[in-house]
Write an enzyme that holds these catalytic residues in place. Structure first.
Site, PDB file in Angstrom:
ATOM      1  N   GLY A 240       0.870  -1.382   0.123  1.00  0.00           N
ATOM      2  CA  GLY A 240      -0.115  -0.255   0.021  1.00  0.00           C
ATOM      3  C   GLY A 240       0.825   1.332  -0.119  1.00  0.00           C
ATOM      4  O   GLY A 240       0.735   2.069  -0.676  1.00  0.00           O
ATOM      5  N   GLY A 468       2.146  -6.959   3.958  1.00  0.00           N
ATOM      6  CA  GLY A 468       3.347  -7.239   3.555  1.00  0.00           C
ATOM      7  C   GLY A 468       4.527  -6.921   4.233  1.00  0.00           C
ATOM      8  O   GLY A 468       5.459  -7.370   3.966  1.00  0.00           O
ATOM      9  N   ALA A 511       3.328  -1.865  15.072  1.00  0.00           N
ATOM     10  CA  ALA A 511       4.875  -2.564  16.087  1.00  0.00           C
ATOM     11  C   ALA A 511       4.087  -2.148  16.957  1.00  0.00           C
ATOM     12  O   ALA A 511       4.460  -2.864  17.972  1.00  0.00           O
ATOM     13  CB  ALA A 511       6.472  -2.401  15.422  1.00  0.00           C
ATOM     14  N   THR A 606      11.898  -9.905   8.642  1.00  0.00           N
ATOM     15  CA  THR A 606      10.983  -9.816   8.523  1.00  0.00           C
ATOM     16  C   THR A 606      11.513  -7.810   8.413  1.00  0.00           C
ATOM     17  O   THR A 606      11.322  -6.567   7.647  1.00  0.00           O
ATOM     18  CB  THR A 606       9.104  -9.658   8.763  1.00  0.00           C
ATOM     19  N   LYS A 673       9.762   0.105  18.274  1.00  0.00           N
ATOM     20  CA  LYS A 673       9.904   1.335  17.451  1.00  0.00           C
ATOM     21  C   LYS A 673       9.363   1.789  15.851  1.00  0.00           C
ATOM     22  O   LYS A 673       7.947   2.143  15.667  1.00  0.00           O
ATOM     23  CB  LYS A 673      11.512   2.442  17.742  1.00  0.00           C
ATOM     24  N   GLU A 677       9.326   2.691   7.668  1.00  0.00           N
ATOM     25  CA  GLU A 677       9.496   3.477   6.209  1.00  0.00           C
ATOM     26  C   GLU A 677      10.569   4.646   6.699  1.00  0.00           C
ATOM     27  O   GLU A 677      11.440   4.761   5.335  1.00  0.00           O
ATOM     28  CB  GLU A 677       8.643   4.400   7.018  1.00  0.00           C
TER      29      GLU A 677
END
Ligand code: MOS
Length: 711
Positions: A240, A468, A511, A606, A673, A677
């Site tokens: 997205g 994802g 998270a 991941t 944290k 991004e």
């Protein structure tokens, strides 16, 4: 508790728990969920960028075999959406008006028995327009008078501390330059799509989204329903990157069509329709002025960003936010200005603001380093902010010095010669550049349930999304870790507004937000099980002894008041090697080393993938990505993946990802944290700085296309 294993799974680089489903096709995305008696809708878009639809000919489409309905601005049912330039979050263009704001705006919807019939019908619709001259050129477009800007998030236009004028005038060294970033568009693998099914006055949407609750609320509002009358389901979303954070036109159009034809309706945008109706990155023109003492201490920073919005919404690309907090500097001023173009509304796009903003700021810092003759890492260390200089608060945690050290060491930065054009490999000029990365750490309230059955298996549920990033996996690991059971004994379920609410999967906050709720739910379940267990008895045995009914807890989780004392951000450093062929204008990126401090790592594999993805996007941002608009018609020229150039494997060299050991108990219950991004931030600047080091040419407009490198 005999069935406990002593293995802590938190952070372990385990494979995705949904990996097998994904590679075998068992993971069901929105369009794949079973719905019977479904009809198909295809959007028809405008071929002008500004004006009005004066008439439409839909007769041929309506006669076509299989076509059930053709909706246009002349016959579409009315829905409750904010008017253009209203102060709402987002203004969907859903056939409520004949006004055209951008080329590619939905102007009709054809619904048919089959997808093919709907496509055929869409081709048979024709429109006549009263065409106005569109505004498409950033340079000549007028700046919107500040008092007429209605910022979507109440952003302050001017934010200042100290005295920037004085800081600049008293500086021993000044640099002032303008940096440009282009329009970009999100290109997740999965295009936007939705399935809408009514049952009386209740609506179910199977949707490709980053935010089940935000889409639910917007769609409910449009149809005058209570949020509880709309159910959003989204088990998997194929990426997205910000574009799926809330509802756009297509969810409302699908629900509208389903109501008209009285059947469930499937609607998917085409790849071309991903350019315009569903957001993108704003274009920015950023002027940065830095003042410093001879030994490199910043005395002033001014960062003025002008970005485009549409003629529908006042979207502000928040490109200056990191500039206020990243470096210790007494005199700082940031401003924004907006220009209206006849393009689709910009929106969040991976690290919205920080990606474009760190490109400008970290390029300017590199220019300052050269003015001063100070190593770029040393300049940043010299201006390291030991507390947040904007909010005047301590950091909840900050390991940026470690990031510089670990990244520089892994890269071999100490062998760098400062002078440009100092390294060569045959015909390739070699350059090394670096930049700082930063992104806020955000936690929002979230809920979760956790349940153990008599067989000892645990199901945890939270209304979040899997876009994802690995949410199924990381959340399973958190619960398993708290309960002290193998991760295989936990099933994590998400993607349904019937589950406890959590925030959208945006802002790298899943998270910390949903992760804390899952942590707290597992903790509460563990306590409840402990209270009902006899000494030496396993929880499963305790449940059996108590009658075999599952034991369940539901929690609401949010940050405590102590969180307000701190400023919360993730940090990192990106080091890049480029090779430049000056004759051909080619830039290659053989090697990137990153070091990030993002709190506790929930799953090392991941998390690494998130950073790699961000860096890959940084390569695209630096070198190839830009949305091109026909200056006459406003048509999106390269609205497909063979011409909108995202990096492919051959464009990406070795990406060496390092995480600094960090645990931040103030941000979240797990110490995490968020990592979604930060990977793109600083990446484009690091590459552009390396290109300067290779060539001695400072290119200040992205992307660094062949023609610009050769110029
Ligand atoms: Mo992110 S751009 O907040 O999905």
């Amino acid at each position: 508790m005999s069935d406990r294993m002593e293995t802590s799974t938190l952070g372990a680089p385990i494979d995705r728990v949904d990996g097998r489903l994904k590679v075998t096709g068992g993971a069901r995305y929105a369009l794949e969920l079973p719905v019977t008696n479904v009809a198909y809708a295809v959007i028809v878009t405008s071929s002008i960028a500004k004006g009005r639809v004066s008439s439409m000919d839909t007769a041929a489409a309506e006669r076509a075999k299989g076509v059930l309905a053709v909706l246009t601005p002349f016959n579409a049912p009315k829905v409750d959406v904010p008017p253009p330039r209203g102060k709402g979050m987002r203004i969907p263009t859903v056939l409520q008006s004949t006004e055209v704001h951008y080329n590619g705006q939905p102007i009709a919807l054809v619904v048919a028995d089959s997808f093919e019939a709907a496509m055929e019908g869409a081709h048979l619709v024709s429109a006549r327009y009263a065409t106005d001259r569109p505004v498409l050129d950033m340079a000549s477009a007028p700046t919107i008078p500040p008092e007429e800007v209605h910022p979507l998030f109440g952003e302050e236009r001017v934010v200042a501390r100290g005295d920037v004028k004085r800081g600049l005038s008293e500086a021993a060294v000044r640099v002032e330059h303008v940096y440009g970033t282009p329009l970009e568009n999100h290109n997740p693998m999965e295009v936007h799509n939705t399935v809408a099914a009514w049952e009386g006055d209740k609506l179910t949407l199977y949707d490709s989204t980053q935010g089940i609750f935000s889409v639910r609320d917007t769609v409910a509002q449009a149809f005058g329903l209570k949020p509880g009358d709309v159910r959003l389901v989204s088990y998997f979303t194929g990426g997205g990157f910000g574009s799926k954070g809330g509802a756009w036109s297509h969810q409302i159009l699908a629900a509208m069509a389903a109501r008209v034809v009285k059947r469930p309706v499937k609607l998917a945008l085409t790849r071309r329709q991903m350019f315009g109706p569903s957001g993108g990155r704003a274009m920015t023109v950023q002027r940065i002025s830095l003042g410093a003492t001879r030994d490199g201490a910043l005395t002033a920073i001014r960062h003025a960003s002008t970005s485009n919005t549409s003629t529908i919404e006042d979207w502000i690309e928040p490109a200056t936010s990191q500039t206020r907090m990243l470096y210790a500097c007494p005199n700082v001023e940031t401003t924004y200005d907006l220009k209206r173009l006849n393009v689709g509304s910009p929106t969040f796009m991976r690290a919205p603001g920080e990606s474009t903003g760190t490109y400008a700021l970290e390029s300017a810092m590199d220019e300052l380093a050269y003015e001063l003759g100070i190593d770029p890492v040393q300049l940043r260390l010299k201006n390291h902010a030991d507390r947040d200089p904007e909010l005047d608060k301590p950091w909840s945690s900050k390991s940026l010095r470690e990031c510089y050290r670990i990244g520089a060491e892994a890269f071999g930065w100490s062998k760098r010669q400062m002078a440009p054009r100092s390294m060569r490999d045959g015909r390739w000029l070699v350059g090394w550049g670096m930049a700082t990365a930063t992104y806020p750490a955000v936690r929002q309230p979230a809920g979760a349930t956790a349940r153990m059955t008599a067989d000892g298996a645990v199901v945890v549920r939270a209304g979040t999304q899997e876009i994802g990033c690995g949410t199924y996996t990381a959340m399973s690991q958190i619960a398993a870790d708290v309960l002290g059971i193998p991760v295989e004994r936990v099933r994590f379920e998400l993607g349904d507004t019937d589950m406890p609410a959590t925030p959208p999967s945006v802002g790298s906050m899943t998270a910390a937000s949903t992760g804390s709720a899952v942590h707290d739910a597992a903790t509460a379940l563990k306590a409840k099980l402990a209270a009902m267990s006899n000494a030496g008895e396993s929880p499963a045995d305790a449940i059996k002894r108590a009658g075999g009914q599952p034991v369940e807890v539901t929690v609401q989780s949010q940050a405590g008041p102590d969180a307000l004392q701190f400023s919360m951000h993730s940090f990192g450093a990106v080091f890049t090697e480029v090779r430049v062929d000056e004759e051909l204008g080619l830039v290659r990126v053989p090697r990137v080393v990153t070091a990030h401090a993002v709190g506790t790592i929930l799953n090392e594999k991941t998390a690494r993938s998130q950073i790699i993805g961000g860096v890959v996007w940084g390569i695209g941002m630096a070198l190839t990505e830009e949305t091109q608009i026909d200056p006459r018609t406003g048509r999106y020229v390269n609205a497909q993946l063979d011409e909108y150039l995202v990096p492919v494997n051959a464009d990406v060299g070795k990406i060496d990802v390092h995480f600094v050991d960090e645990h931040d108990p103030h941000v979240s219950a797990t110490g995490a944290k968020g990592v979604g991004e930060i990977g793109i931030t600083g990446a484009a600047a690091s590459i552009a700085n390396a290109v300067f080091h290779a060539t001695g040419k400072r290119l200040r407009e992205l992307p660094l296309r062949v023609d610009r490198v050769m110029a």
